[in-house]
Design a protein around this motif. Structure first.
Motif, PDB file in Angstrom:
ATOM      1  N   GLU A 154       0.953  -1.078  -0.047  1.00  0.00           N
ATOM      2  CA  GLU A 154      -0.085   0.048   0.010  1.00  0.00           C
ATOM      3  C   GLU A 154       0.591   1.345  -0.063  1.00  0.00           C
ATOM      4  OE1 GLU A 154      -4.010   1.712   2.214  1.00  0.00           O
ATOM      5  OE2 GLU A 154      -3.074   0.044   2.949  1.00  0.00           O
ATOM      6  N   LEU A 155       1.994   1.229   0.917  1.00  0.00           N
ATOM      7  CA  LEU A 155       2.840   2.326   0.973  1.00  0.00           C
ATOM      8  C   LEU A 155       3.396   2.643  -0.408  1.00  0.00           C
ATOM      9  CD1 LEU A 155       4.511   2.163   4.156  1.00  0.00           C
ATOM     10  CD2 LEU A 155       3.249   3.887   3.582  1.00  0.00           C
ATOM     11  N   ALA A 156       3.880   1.458  -0.985  1.00  0.00           N
ATOM     12  CA  ALA A 156       4.713   1.790  -2.304  1.00  0.00           C
ATOM     13  C   ALA A 156       3.685   2.201  -3.453  1.00  0.00           C
ATOM     14  CB  ALA A 156       5.091   0.200  -2.828  1.00  0.00           C
ATOM     15  N   ASN A 157       2.455   1.911  -3.415  1.00  0.00           N
ATOM     16  CA  ASN A 157       1.784   2.191  -4.422  1.00  0.00           C
ATOM     17  C   ASN A 157       1.231   3.611  -4.168  1.00  0.00           C
ATOM     18  OD1 ASN A 157       0.749   0.206  -6.534  1.00  0.00           O
ATOM     19  ND2 ASN A 157       0.887  -0.838  -4.742  1.00  0.00           N
ATOM     20  N   LEU A 158       1.036   4.133  -2.895  1.00  0.00           N
ATOM     21  CA  LEU A 158       0.744   5.369  -3.030  1.00  0.00           C
ATOM     22  C   LEU A 158       2.131   6.371  -3.152  1.00  0.00           C
ATOM     23  CD1 LEU A 158      -1.193   5.306   0.580  1.00  0.00           C
ATOM     24  CD2 LEU A 158      -1.712   6.224  -1.621  1.00  0.00           C
ATOM     25  N   LEU A 159       3.235   5.884  -2.723  1.00  0.00           N
ATOM     26  CA  LEU A 159       4.360   6.569  -3.264  1.00  0.00           C
ATOM     27  C   LEU A 159       4.460   6.769  -4.804  1.00  0.00           C
ATOM     28  CD1 LEU A 159       6.929   7.856  -2.100  1.00  0.00           C
ATOM     29  CD2 LEU A 159       8.017   5.632  -2.050  1.00  0.00           C
ATOM     30  N   GLU A 160       4.096   5.724  -5.237  1.00  0.00           N
ATOM     31  CA  GLU A 160       4.313   5.347  -6.852  1.00  0.00           C
ATOM     32  C   GLU A 160       3.240   6.513  -7.440  1.00  0.00           C
ATOM     33  OE1 GLU A 160       5.884   2.742 -10.266  1.00  0.00           O
ATOM     34  OE2 GLU A 160       6.565   3.625  -8.379  1.00  0.00           O
ATOM     35  N   GLU A 161       2.216   6.694  -6.902  1.00  0.00           N
ATOM     36  CA  GLU A 161       1.128   7.528  -7.516  1.00  0.00           C
ATOM     37  C   GLU A 161       1.515   8.970  -7.096  1.00  0.00           C
ATOM     38  OE1 GLU A 161      -3.822   8.304  -7.248  1.00  0.00           O
ATOM     39  OE2 GLU A 161      -2.925   6.689  -6.171  1.00  0.00           O
ATOM     40  N   HIS A 162       1.751   9.551  -6.029  1.00  0.00           N
ATOM     41  CA  HIS A 162       1.876  10.815  -5.539  1.00  0.00           C
ATOM     42  C   HIS A 162       3.500  11.367  -5.276  1.00  0.00           C
ATOM     43  CE1 HIS A 162      -2.436  10.942  -5.037  1.00  0.00           C
ATOM     44  NE2 HIS A 162      -2.329   9.631  -4.200  1.00  0.00           N
ATOM     45  N   GLY A 163       4.173  10.174  -5.411  1.00  0.00           N
ATOM     46  CA  GLY A 163       5.704  10.682  -5.309  1.00  0.00           C
ATOM     47  C   GLY A 163       6.212  11.429  -4.160  1.00  0.00           C
ATOM     48  N   LYS A 164       6.857  12.157  -3.975  1.00  0.00           N
ATOM     49  CA  LYS A 164       7.684  12.806  -2.884  1.00  0.00           C
ATOM     50  C   LYS A 164       6.626  13.486  -1.879  1.00  0.00           C
ATOM     51  CE  LYS A 164      11.566  15.514  -1.720  1.00  0.00           C
ATOM     52  NZ  LYS A 164      12.745  16.330  -1.954  1.00  0.00           N
ATOM     53  N   ALA A 165       5.474  13.980  -2.348  1.00  0.00           N
ATOM     54  CA  ALA A 165       4.571  14.643  -1.450  1.00  0.00           C
ATOM     55  C   ALA A 165       3.919  13.485  -0.517  1.00  0.00           C
ATOM     56  CB  ALA A 165       3.255  14.955  -2.275  1.00  0.00           C
ATOM     57  N   PHE A 166       3.715  12.514  -0.866  1.00  0.00           N
ATOM     58  CA  PHE A 166       3.278  11.295  -0.059  1.00  0.00           C
ATOM     59  C   PHE A 166       4.446  10.775   1.171  1.00  0.00           C
ATOM     60  CE2 PHE A 166       3.063   6.673   1.341  1.00  0.00           C
ATOM     61  CZ  PHE A 166       1.848   6.675   2.147  1.00  0.00           C
ATOM     62  N   ALA A 167       5.654  10.986   0.584  1.00  0.00           N
ATOM     63  CA  ALA A 167       6.781  10.429   1.124  1.00  0.00           C
ATOM     64  C   ALA A 167       7.107  11.509   2.779  1.00  0.00           C
ATOM     65  CB  ALA A 167       7.940  10.398   0.374  1.00  0.00           C
ATOM     66  N   GLU A 191       6.077  27.116  -3.305  1.00  0.00           N
ATOM     67  CA  GLU A 191       7.227  27.990  -3.078  1.00  0.00           C
ATOM     68  C   GLU A 191       7.499  27.987  -1.430  1.00  0.00           C
ATOM     69  OE1 GLU A 191       8.079  31.429  -4.989  1.00  0.00           O
ATOM     70  OE2 GLU A 191       8.054  30.349  -7.181  1.00  0.00           O
ATOM     71  N   ASP A 192       6.439  28.542  -0.772  1.00  0.00           N
ATOM     72  CA  ASP A 192       6.131  28.862   0.489  1.00  0.00           C
ATOM     73  C   ASP A 192       4.671  29.005   1.323  1.00  0.00           C
ATOM     74  OD1 ASP A 192       5.625  31.454  -0.163  1.00  0.00           O
ATOM     75  OD2 ASP A 192       7.672  32.061  -0.193  1.00  0.00           O
ATOM     76  N   GLU A 193       4.517  29.373   2.334  1.00  0.00           N
ATOM     77  CA  GLU A 193       3.346  29.408   2.743  1.00  0.00           C
ATOM     78  C   GLU A 193       2.490  30.523   2.361  1.00  0.00           C
ATOM     79  OE1 GLU A 193       4.027  27.500   7.132  1.00  0.00           O
ATOM     80  OE2 GLU A 193       3.712  29.737   7.027  1.00  0.00           O
ATOM     81  N   GLU A 194       3.359  31.678   2.023  1.00  0.00           N
ATOM     82  CA  GLU A 194       2.549  32.894   1.352  1.00  0.00           C
ATOM     83  C   GLU A 194       1.925  32.663   0.063  1.00  0.00           C
ATOM     84  OE1 GLU A 194       5.599  32.772   2.966  1.00  0.00           O
ATOM     85  OE2 GLU A 194       5.517  34.400   4.449  1.00  0.00           O
ATOM     86  N   ASP A 195       3.130  31.916  -0.748  1.00  0.00           N
ATOM     87  CA  ASP A 195       2.416  31.459  -2.031  1.00  0.00           C
ATOM     88  C   ASP A 195       1.223  30.658  -2.180  1.00  0.00           C
ATOM     89  OD1 ASP A 195       2.618  31.144  -4.831  1.00  0.00           O
ATOM     90  OD2 ASP A 195       3.750  29.285  -4.465  1.00  0.00           O
ATOM     91  N   LYS A 245      12.442  26.951  -2.059  1.00  0.00           N
ATOM     92  CA  LYS A 245      11.375  27.108  -2.818  1.00  0.00           C
ATOM     93  C   LYS A 245      10.356  25.798  -2.872  1.00  0.00           C
ATOM     94  CE  LYS A 245      12.102  31.388  -5.084  1.00  0.00           C
ATOM     95  NZ  LYS A 245      12.375  32.292  -6.273  1.00  0.00           N
ATOM     96  N   GLU A 246      10.403  24.971  -1.791  1.00  0.00           N
ATOM     97  CA  GLU A 246       9.672  23.624  -1.893  1.00  0.00           C
ATOM     98  C   GLU A 246       9.042  23.282  -0.743  1.00  0.00           C
ATOM     99  OE1 GLU A 246      10.819  18.685  -3.241  1.00  0.00           O
ATOM    100  OE2 GLU A 246      12.542  20.372  -3.041  1.00  0.00           O
ATOM    101  N   THR A 247       7.977  23.663  -0.513  1.00  0.00           N
ATOM    102  CA  THR A 247       7.135  23.400   0.684  1.00  0.00           C
ATOM    103  C   THR A 247       5.881  22.763   0.329  1.00  0.00           C
ATOM    104  OG1 THR A 247       7.738  25.494   1.262  1.00  0.00           O
ATOM    105  CG2 THR A 247       5.823  24.688   2.245  1.00  0.00           C
ATOM    106  N   TYR A 248       5.584  21.503   1.081  1.00  0.00           N
ATOM    107  CA  TYR A 248       4.271  20.801   0.946  1.00  0.00           C
ATOM    108  C   TYR A 248       3.429  21.326   1.795  1.00  0.00           C
ATOM    109  CZ  TYR A 248       6.940  17.823  -2.266  1.00  0.00           C
ATOM    110  OH  TYR A 248       7.845  17.449  -3.347  1.00  0.00           O
ATOM    111  N   VAL A 249       2.073  21.623   1.508  1.00  0.00           N
ATOM    112  CA  VAL A 249       0.971  21.959   2.519  1.00  0.00           C
ATOM    113  C   VAL A 249      -0.102  20.935   2.534  1.00  0.00           C
ATOM    114  CG1 VAL A 249      -0.613  23.884   2.607  1.00  0.00           C
ATOM    115  CG2 VAL A 249       1.407  24.321   1.651  1.00  0.00           C
ATOM    116  N   PHE A 250      -0.530  20.707   3.731  1.00  0.00           N
ATOM    117  CA  PHE A 250      -1.562  19.794   4.046  1.00  0.00           C
ATOM    118  C   PHE A 250      -2.528  20.523   5.029  1.00  0.00           C
ATOM    119  CE2 PHE A 250       2.559  17.822   3.828  1.00  0.00           C
ATOM    120  CZ  PHE A 250       2.227  16.593   2.807  1.00  0.00           C
ATOM    121  N   SER A 251      -3.763  20.287   4.779  1.00  0.00           N
ATOM    122  CA  SER A 251      -4.933  20.652   5.821  1.00  0.00           C
ATOM    123  C   SER A 251      -4.818  19.638   7.091  1.00  0.00           C
ATOM    124  CB  SER A 251      -6.062  20.558   5.164  1.00  0.00           C
ATOM    125  OG  SER A 251      -6.565  19.221   4.782  1.00  0.00           O
TER     126      SER A 251
END
Length: 294
Positions: free
Chosen positions: A199-212, A236-240, A287-293
């Motif tokens: 399950e982890l591998a398939n989510l990683l394959e589908e969503h890439g670094k964001a899921f990691a 890029e950042d939170e303001e972006d 300039k590489e920021t991942y955002v989550f709710s």
């Protein structure tokens, strides 16, 4: 070598009986011999042209073990009428026959890892090792594609264990994950659950670094299910992120209609308020920021 006497009766000469255990039966050579004549030679293996042919026939037979393109009767005998029917229903070529290689001999053969080993440089994979071999000073294992279904991963593990160099001396049932590649920071333990790995591998394959990133920083039992609901994107950042959200919902357009220049907006202050309660971010690079709710 083989002589037809009358009707469906066939006879092997003494030379055949002497050397029969040293050779495979040739399909061309014995093409006209009914399968039932082999009843007098038990303990044979059924050798098909491919793993697929062996699999579709095995699905219709009881008590047979598949090893690659070979079927091995569990009780060392086989119902040939059932075999003939299974071959016809599967619409495959009749198998050739050989005497089985006992485990003590098989474990001395070169390990055909190329038949199943994952060689893709980008696919998440795990290196599974035989612990019986490891405890006896042998490094025996296989790189396995982790994006397969859990059953397929287990099948690859069982196949690897069957070729263990100590299989002829002791049971080879225990295994461990000794290495892994292309998981983008996700850590695995030696006894990781196979279904969890798949399950982890398939989510990683589908969503890439964001899921990691999500799993590495906020991973839990729920993370496999709620990642898609919480992932907001890479910015890029939170303001972006605030700017993008206002743009998508039409707020920027409304401000423009009111004659308000966006240069007067304190994006940093708004972002600070948003990320206190509603969102969180993970900065992994320039300039590489991942955002989550939340």
């Amino acid at each position: 070598m083989v002589k037809q006497i009358t009707g469906d009766r066939y006879l092997f000469n003494q030379s055949d009986r002497t050397h029969i255990s040293d050779h495979l039966f040739s399909t061309r050579r014995y093409a006209n011999i009914p399968l039932r004549i082999f009843k007098r030679y038990p303990n044979m293996q059924l050798v098909f042209n491919s793993e697929v042919e062996a699999f579709v026939v095995a699905e219709q037979l009881y008590n047979v073990q598949q090893v690659g393109k070979i079927l091995i009767p569990a009780d060392k005998t086989i119902d040939y009428q059932a075999l003939e029917l299974a071959v016809k229903l599967a619409q495959v070529n009749f198998p050739t026959f050989s005497f089985p290689i006992v485990s003590s001999l098989k474990c001395r053969l070169p390990f055909p890892r190329h038949e199943r080993e994952c060689s893709d440089e980008n696919t998440p994979k795990i290196y599974v090792a035989c612990l019986s071999a490891y405890n006896n000073g042998h490094l025996h294992g296989l790189w396995i594609d982790a994006t397969q279904d859990a059953d397929e991963i287990q099948e690859d593990i069982n196949w690897m264990l069957s070729w263990s160099p100590v299989a002829g001396d002791e049971p080879c049932e225990e295994w461990a994950i000794h290495d892994y590649e292309n998981w983008q920071g996700i850590q695995l333990n030696e006894c990781e659950n196979i279904e969890h790995i798949s399950e982890l591998a398939n989510l990683l394959e589908e969503h890439g670094k964001a899921f990691a990133v999500y799993y590495q920083y906020y991973g839990s039992d729920d993370s496999l299910e709620d990642f898609q609901d919480h992932y907001m994107g890479q910015l890029e950042d939170e303001e972006d992120f605030v700017y993008q959200m206002w743009d998508e919902c039409g707020t920027l357009k409304k401000l423009e209609e009111l004659g308000i220049n966006v240069c007067y907006i304190d994006w940093k202050a708004i972002a600070r308020d948003w990320f206190i309660s509603d969102f969180y971010s993970v900065e992994v690079g320039y300039k590489e920021t991942y955002v989550f709710s939340r």
